[in-house]
Design an enzyme around this catalytic site. Structure first.
Site: not given
Length: 339
Positions: A125, A150, A154
């Site tokens: 991402s 989050y 990643k």
């Protein structure tokens, strides 16, 4: 060739399965169905004329992951989507994100490490860049301190893959998505979050259909032309096709490093208000919305420099913002009318 797609019944995963099957790959999907439904298999079948193999599996269960790979030792490549993906939810429930996004990745890589050769595509991402210092963002941009759990998962995931690839036969491509939206043009599959949508476009389409009273726009005091946050919105079908091209690059041994990284976006930033206007244009209706305070974890602006993906991968996004929004609206209408 047999390709494992983890999280293959999810939004991006299902569209990638369609493109893989259209290219003649044999696909096996594993998914825990935590944010999707088995009905997606019917949509894939309707588009491609073939139902992929499917196993319900929670990749956090190490023993079950080991058992799966013992039974499927002939897998030529893995595309790893299985992860929780909402910035806001990760801020509220960080341990869920660390367990789901890191443990599952580690258990899959442990099995791939046992193979003589393994090809791995990672669903990463643009959040790994945090608030980038320069726009558009290149793959060489510094990795900032993550603004959400989050985003941190990643970053950590990319580091784990890089470390493992150095000491194993795993070759990997990290695909850093910007903001996937839209649906397959057939309206057989699309984005259908369970519960309240965490992403902008499904919230817009649900509001447009009357399921939500109004859309909340998180902040209008950003340093952007209209004060709302800017993102690079990419049609999910364009994104899915990039995965197939990346996989073929590894299978054909065209990669020039053990781990390669590519940004996947359109190269154009659009503000939240511009996305709303695009929806109003394609739907021919006004969208009720209100401005609320900023949301923790959101960056001001993020859009891609796509030169590397365009030239090295030979991939380029084809669809416009309006085309992507129109496909999402077509999907939303079909889903709601079916209910």
């Amino acid at each position: 060739m047999k390709i494992l797609v983890t999280g293959g019944l999810g939004f991006i995963g299902s569209h990638t399965v369609v493109e893989l099957q259209n290219e003649g790959f044999e696909v096996i999907i594993v998914d825990d169905l935590s944010n999707t439904s088995l009905k997606v298999l019917d949509g894939i079948d309707a588009i491609t004329g073939k139902i992929p193999a499917f196993e319900k599996l929670d990749l956090r269960d190490k023993d079950k992951v080991q058992d799966f790979f013992k039974r499927h030792h002939d897998i030529s490549g893995v595309i790893h989507f299985a992860a929780s993906k909402a910035v806001g939810e990760s801020v509220e429930n960080p341990l869920l994100y660390y367990e789901n996004n890191i443990n599952a990745l580690v258990y899959v890589l442990k099995e791939l490490q046992k193979m003589t050769e393994a090809n791995f595509i990672f669903s990463s991402s643009c959040t790994v860049y945090g608030q980038a210092e320069k726009m558009p963002i290149t793959e060489d941009a510094s990795i900032q301190i993550a603004m959400s759990p989050y985003g941190n998962t990643k970053q950590i995931g990319e580091e784990i893959i890089t470390d493992v690839a150095k000491v194993s036969n795993i070759n990997a491509i990290l695909l850093r998505y910007f903001n996937p939206i839209g649906a397959h043009p057939s309206a057989e599959i699309g984005e259908l979050p369970i519960g309240v949508p965490q992403n902008l476009v499904p919230f817009i389409t649900q509001t447009g259909f009357g399921l939500r009273k109004e859309l909340s726009v998180y902040g209008d005091d950003y340093r952007t032309p209209d004060g709302t946050a800017v993102r690079d919105y990419i049609h999910v079908v364009d994104l899915a096709k990039a995965h197939v091209i990346a996989l073929q690059r590894l299978l054909n041994k065209k990669n020039v490093a053990k781990v390669e990284t590519f940004n996947l976006g359109t190269g154009t930033g659009s503000s939240v208000l511009e996305v709303i206007k695009a929806f109003e244009k394609v739907s021919e209706q006004k969208l009720p919305y209100k401005i609320v305070t900023r949301r923790e974890g959101d960056v001001t602006s993020a859009y891609a420099n796509t030169y590397k993906a365009n030239t090295v991968l030979g991939w380029k996004a084809q669809s416009t913002l309006e085309e992507a929004i129109a496909s999402a609206w077509k999907w939303e209408q079909k889903v709601r009318k079916a209910k």
